[in-house]
Design a protein around this motif. Sequence first.
Motif, mmCIF file in Angstrom:
data_model
loop_
_atom_site.group_PDB
_atom_site.id
_atom_site.type_symbol
_atom_site.label_atom_id
_atom_site.label_comp_id
_atom_site.label_asym_id
_atom_site.label_seq_id
_atom_site.Cartn_x
_atom_site.Cartn_y
_atom_site.Cartn_z
ATOM 1 N N GLY A 112 1.927 2.679 9.175
ATOM 2 C CA GLY A 112 0.428 2.376 9.428
ATOM 3 C C GLY A 112 0.533 1.678 10.082
ATOM 4 O O GLY A 112 -0.422 0.444 11.581
ATOM 5 N N GLU A 113 0.621 0.447 9.721
ATOM 6 C CA GLU A 113 0.592 -0.886 9.835
ATOM 7 C C GLU A 113 1.276 -1.820 10.158
ATOM 8 O O GLU A 113 0.571 -2.265 11.157
ATOM 9 C CB GLU A 113 1.545 -1.965 8.181
ATOM 10 C CG GLU A 113 1.159 -3.435 8.197
ATOM 11 C CD GLU A 113 1.339 -4.461 7.306
ATOM 12 O OE1 GLU A 113 0.914 -5.093 7.262
ATOM 13 O OE2 GLU A 113 1.669 -3.325 6.379
ATOM 14 N N GLY A 114 2.608 -1.101 10.959
ATOM 15 C CA GLY A 114 3.643 -1.017 12.004
ATOM 16 C C GLY A 114 1.993 -0.656 13.192
ATOM 17 O O GLY A 114 2.880 -1.777 14.699
ATOM 18 N N LEU A 115 2.271 0.250 13.044
ATOM 19 C CA LEU A 115 1.361 1.174 14.587
ATOM 20 C C LEU A 115 0.064 0.058 14.846
ATOM 21 O O LEU A 115 0.207 -0.033 16.686
ATOM 22 C CB LEU A 115 1.268 2.019 14.238
ATOM 23 C CG LEU A 115 0.544 2.980 15.098
ATOM 24 C CD1 LEU A 115 1.568 2.846 16.655
ATOM 25 C CD2 LEU A 115 0.517 5.005 14.068
ATOM 26 N N ARG A 116 -0.320 -0.055 13.706
ATOM 27 C CA ARG A 116 -2.140 -0.659 14.239
ATOM 28 C C ARG A 116 -1.629 -1.599 14.783
ATOM 29 O O ARG A 116 -2.669 -2.201 15.359
ATOM 30 C CB ARG A 116 -2.599 -1.056 12.694
ATOM 31 C CG ARG A 116 -4.225 -1.281 13.286
ATOM 32 C CD ARG A 116 -4.853 -0.679 13.879
ATOM 33 N NE ARG A 116 -5.244 0.825 13.374
ATOM 34 C CZ ARG A 116 -6.268 1.760 13.056
ATOM 35 N NH1 ARG A 116 -7.140 0.134 12.639
ATOM 36 N NH2 ARG A 116 -6.894 2.572 12.737
ATOM 37 N N ARG A 117 -0.325 -2.679 13.801
ATOM 38 C CA ARG A 117 -0.444 -4.142 14.684
ATOM 39 C C ARG A 117 -0.369 -4.078 16.173
ATOM 40 O O ARG A 117 -0.520 -4.997 17.259
ATOM 41 C CB ARG A 117 0.641 -4.793 13.937
ATOM 42 C CG ARG A 117 -0.128 -4.664 12.187
ATOM 43 C CD ARG A 117 0.653 -6.185 11.956
ATOM 44 N NE ARG A 117 -0.088 -6.417 10.602
ATOM 45 C CZ ARG A 117 -1.487 -6.577 10.359
ATOM 46 N NH1 ARG A 117 -1.841 -7.429 11.035
ATOM 47 N NH2 ARG A 117 -1.281 -6.934 9.109
ATOM 48 N N LEU A 118 1.035 -2.428 16.652
ATOM 49 C CA LEU A 118 1.473 -2.703 17.946
ATOM 50 C C LEU A 118 0.300 -2.374 18.633
ATOM 51 O O LEU A 118 -0.001 -2.911 19.749
ATOM 52 C CB LEU A 118 2.374 -1.605 18.072
ATOM 53 C CG LEU A 118 2.509 -0.855 19.214
ATOM 54 C CD1 LEU A 118 3.860 -1.797 20.140
ATOM 55 C CD2 LEU A 118 3.797 0.502 18.992
ATOM 56 N N ALA A 119 -0.463 -1.016 17.962
ATOM 57 C CA ALA A 119 -1.241 -1.438 19.020
ATOM 58 C C ALA A 119 -2.670 -2.189 19.325
ATOM 59 O O ALA A 119 -3.165 -2.670 20.423
ATOM 60 C CB ALA A 119 -2.689 -0.466 19.015
ATOM 61 N N ALA A 120 -3.007 -2.807 18.176
ATOM 62 C CA ALA A 120 -4.017 -3.886 17.958
ATOM 63 C C ALA A 120 -3.574 -5.104 18.561
ATOM 64 O O ALA A 120 -3.958 -5.795 19.538
ATOM 65 C CB ALA A 120 -5.038 -4.334 17.078
#
Length: 404
Positions: A112-120
């Motif tokens: 979830g951390e990597g995905l959120r950083r990719l998105a934001a």
Amino acid sequence: MSDTTEGDTAPAPEPAAAPVPGSASVLLLGAGDRSRELALAFQRLGAEVRVVGRHPDATDAEALTALIDEAKPDYVVADAGAIATDALITIAERGDVEVFPTPRSTRLSLDGEGLRRLAADELGLPTAPFWFAGSAAELTAIAQHAGFPLVVKPVAAAPGEGESVVLRPEDVEPAWRRAVAGGRLSMQRVMAETVVDVNVEVTMLTVRTTGPAGPIVHFCEPIGHHQSDGGDTLECWQPQQLSPAALDAGKSIAARIVNSLGGRGVFSVELLVRGDEVYFADVRPRPHDSGLVTLRSQRLSEFELHARAILGLPVDTIMISPGAVEVRYAGPQSEGAVMEEGQVRGVLADALAVAESDVRLYRPPDSTDVTARPWLALSMATAPDPIVARDRARRVATALRRLR
């Protein structure tokens, strides 16, 4: 009482559908009812499907590589997160087998951390303000900085699982314990997110295919959803009406995250909507429970769309009727009371007496998949209007609750 007359013989059970000679072969990594639905979608297109469910080979890189080399499939399809991702990356890089979702998508669906950083950070998608913590002390510091209320949840979990709302300082420690204990995978890390006042949570089912001119992205009608009963029930309906500005923003967000992840298939993009404002929340590179409404609302269900897209076949996202589904999940109390056949038939008769209704019942599993909650019952209905469809699905679900 048998329907056969004296001298008749009951028909033998139909064998599993045989693959069409020369058709594609698929190695499906997954378990549970969702994977069975997906396997059927591939088989109905003539594919030869081998399912590897709750098996150590799926999580051990060396064993998974050996399994793929032995099976020699055309496609490896991961329908669960707990997969030896490093092995899938190696297989994908060899080029002799197509792997879906892309190994990067599979890895990010568990991070979830990597995905959120990719998105934001990389894609610049709008999100609620967020932070990550690796201890209760870090979470306390975040709460002091961000203020209350805060949503605290595991970095890898099913929607709503291990999640809590922190309203005051004394809530921080219990929220930490709940989050690290509630994730599907053991990670001592949580995400804290500012509470955004939204009108509705929406799934934008997005289908990525490829054509002569390159990748093509298709969108299903937006699906609204809501969890209740402490997360034991999920209600979904299609279409969820959005303003033209919100619909355009939702499609733009979905296209950008899906094209970044790459590959072919269905992506379940989770959005938070407030008026014309749309925030990215999550994405899963596979069919998701909120898309179960498409079993009745669309010409092609999310499973059929996923299979077609992976096999490189044409897709359409035509909605044939507004619909709704209430998903009831299996849990510790799912054994239920023993009922006579006539009583079960009576419950089903009451449920199916609701106009345009359908049901699916599932046996509580002996064990649970680490990435998907097992279904206990699906209560489905269609109607000319999604509001009426939701009311009908609720009435079906109310009848089925007598089965416990």
